[in-house]
Design a protein around this motif. Sequence first.
Motif, mmCIF file in Angstrom:
data_model
loop_
_atom_site.group_PDB
_atom_site.id
_atom_site.type_symbol
_atom_site.label_atom_id
_atom_site.label_comp_id
_atom_site.label_asym_id
_atom_site.label_seq_id
_atom_site.Cartn_x
_atom_site.Cartn_y
_atom_site.Cartn_z
ATOM 1 N N LYS A 353 0.818 -1.216 0.000
ATOM 2 C CA LYS A 353 0.000 0.000 0.000
ATOM 3 C C LYS A 353 0.853 1.269 0.000
ATOM 4 O O LYS A 353 0.346 2.356 -0.248
ATOM 5 N N ASP A 354 2.127 1.119 0.286
ATOM 6 C CA ASP A 354 3.027 2.270 0.389
ATOM 7 C C ASP A 354 3.401 2.765 -1.004
ATOM 8 O O ASP A 354 3.842 1.989 -1.849
ATOM 9 N N ARG A 355 3.246 4.075 -1.256
ATOM 10 C CA ARG A 355 3.605 4.619 -2.563
ATOM 11 C C ARG A 355 5.117 4.758 -2.717
ATOM 12 O O ARG A 355 5.621 4.904 -3.828
ATOM 13 N N ILE A 356 5.864 4.732 -1.596
ATOM 14 C CA ILE A 356 7.326 4.761 -1.620
ATOM 15 C C ILE A 356 7.828 3.322 -1.715
ATOM 16 O O ILE A 356 7.343 2.440 -1.019
ATOM 17 N N LYS A 357 8.820 3.107 -2.586
ATOM 18 C CA LYS A 357 9.331 1.751 -2.789
ATOM 19 C C LYS A 357 9.853 1.157 -1.488
ATOM 20 O O LYS A 357 10.777 1.676 -0.861
ATOM 21 N N THR A 358 9.244 0.039 -1.074
ATOM 22 C CA THR A 358 9.613 -0.636 0.168
ATOM 23 C C THR A 358 9.836 -2.113 -0.137
ATOM 24 O O THR A 358 8.998 -2.755 -0.758
ATOM 25 N N VAL A 359 10.981 -2.636 0.298
ATOM 26 C CA VAL A 359 11.344 -4.028 0.002
ATOM 27 C C VAL A 359 11.544 -4.794 1.303
ATOM 28 O O VAL A 359 12.321 -4.376 2.167
ATOM 29 N N VAL A 360 10.832 -5.911 1.443
ATOM 30 C CA VAL A 360 11.038 -6.810 2.585
ATOM 31 C C VAL A 360 12.121 -7.800 2.186
ATOM 32 O O VAL A 360 11.903 -8.687 1.363
ATOM 33 N N VAL A 361 13.312 -7.645 2.751
ATOM 34 C CA VAL A 361 14.458 -8.483 2.358
ATOM 35 C C VAL A 361 14.337 -9.875 2.927
ATOM 36 O O VAL A 361 14.658 -10.869 2.264
ATOM 37 N N GLY A 362 13.868 -9.995 4.161
ATOM 38 C CA GLY A 362 13.724 -11.306 4.793
ATOM 39 C C GLY A 362 14.325 -11.308 6.186
ATOM 40 O O GLY A 362 14.818 -10.299 6.684
ATOM 41 N N MET A 363 14.281 -12.500 6.826
ATOM 42 C CA MET A 363 14.773 -12.636 8.195
ATOM 43 C C MET A 363 16.219 -13.106 8.220
ATOM 44 O O MET A 363 16.649 -13.898 7.388
ATOM 45 N N THR A 364 16.974 -12.603 9.193
ATOM 46 C CA THR A 364 18.342 -13.060 9.404
ATOM 47 C C THR A 364 18.306 -14.331 10.258
ATOM 48 O O THR A 364 17.252 -14.753 10.731
ATOM 49 N N GLU A 365 19.490 -14.911 10.469
ATOM 50 C CA GLU A 365 19.566 -16.116 11.299
ATOM 51 C C GLU A 365 19.176 -15.817 12.748
ATOM 52 O O GLU A 365 18.803 -16.723 13.498
ATOM 53 N N LEU A 366 19.284 -14.558 13.131
ATOM 54 C CA LEU A 366 18.919 -14.174 14.496
ATOM 55 C C LEU A 366 17.436 -13.845 14.634
ATOM 56 O O LEU A 366 16.975 -13.447 15.698
ATOM 57 N N GLY A 367 16.692 -13.984 13.529
ATOM 58 C CA GLY A 367 15.255 -13.727 13.573
ATOM 59 C C GLY A 367 14.883 -12.265 13.419
ATOM 60 O O GLY A 367 13.776 -11.866 13.787
#
Length: 473
Positions: A353-367
């Motif tokens: 829904k965000d008009r600004i480019k937003t990327v969910v990269v993912g979780m690290t090994e530490l959560g």
Amino acid sequence: MLLDIEEGITRVALVDDGRLVELYYETKRDESLVGNVYVGRVENVIPNLQACFVEIGSEKKGYLYYGNRRAVSDQGKNSARPKTGDTFVVQVEKDATGTKGAVLTQSISFPGKFLVLVKEDGEIGISRKITDGQERQRIRQVLKGILPQGYGAVVRTNGEGKTEEDYAKEIRMLLDKAEVIDKGQFRKAPSLLLQQSLPVEKAVRDFYSEAVEEFVMNNEEVYMKLLATGDFNGEHQPTLVLYQEKLPIFEEYFVESQSQKALDEKVWLKSGGFLIIEETEACVVIDVNSGKGAGRGDLEKAILKTNLEAAEEVAKQLRLRNLSGIVIIDFIDMAREENRNAVTKALEKAVEKDRIKTVVVGMTELGLMQVTRKKTRPSLSKQMTTKCRQCEGTGRMPSIEWTVTRMRREVESILANTIYTKVTVQADSRLLLAFKGQGDSYLEMLSKRFGGDVFCVNTKELGFAQYQISKEK
């Protein structure tokens, strides 16, 4: 959309179902330069970075990367390196922040409501949010027929469903701006060629779509100017409203109180959990806590419910506070892989829904969930607050014990290592009380050990943990 226009400051608020979604301020002092076009003069060239600093007439020199690609070694550097004193046309891509100047580009573009006109012959780009294949093809064919030679276009999400006449009208308007650049490119540097838009015009341009039903503003002059464009109050067009009531516009729409809460460090969730949001120079850190929602029934289900709710709220807070750059989210630990995947997908869906480019990269090994969001302007907290003079923005002050230790070491050093025998200490009464010791025991020890005189002067002009020490023979 609400536009609160006062002398020297403009506030823009996007409201959805009574909830504040986006908010930003712009003052004359901090007016955005993004989109402005200048004739700039090269002041300093850094070959190793394929970059240079350009004088555009602003407080800080702009930073221009002139390479075609990032250089990985000293070989293959850009042979078209500018020289100190060279002049050329540049556009501000990103505002100055902190000690850094504005980021500049030589790729000039002219943003409109439905498309962005670019000086790239025949290039046509279409927003990824326009997903219908037939619509994308239709738009491409329409633009091929009306784009002038030497120009290309990037169609914005708002361009979906627009007619050839809509596109042609906007292209004609943007070409007028391009003509201004062509005529002024040989001016003496530094020189402003084109100032993109006033804050209100930028807001209307960026948010103009059928999804925004109303634009409500409290300035008649701006209202009449926008009304004359013919972009409002028609079929399939948003409504333009002039607000003329005595009650301030933000209070009328219950936005004022919400804007104040947008600075709170703690954000409560319906489940009883809460977020802690901290903004630093390096990144934004968001900590998810179970709070009152812990210990009810199945623990893993309770944690998943809180995390899913937090994912939705995090996306809202990123937009509202305009938190950008690297964002690290510490969700509550989950034992099951499928639950972690569910939270990741929930966050990915929420940021769409965000008009600004937003990327969910993912979780690290530490959560820890990693998210990046494009920087377009300073965050809301940086717009609405200023650094504390005493703590320099850290939010921490030296303790009384630590400060008293420093004061005592300085006084002892003067009496032991210099010819001065009289020392005057000025500070807050609380600090002086701790400095003198119980029953002035520390002052008595100084007198016996060094034979000098120490005078304590209470002053309200100095803040907590601040002091001044002067010396006399």
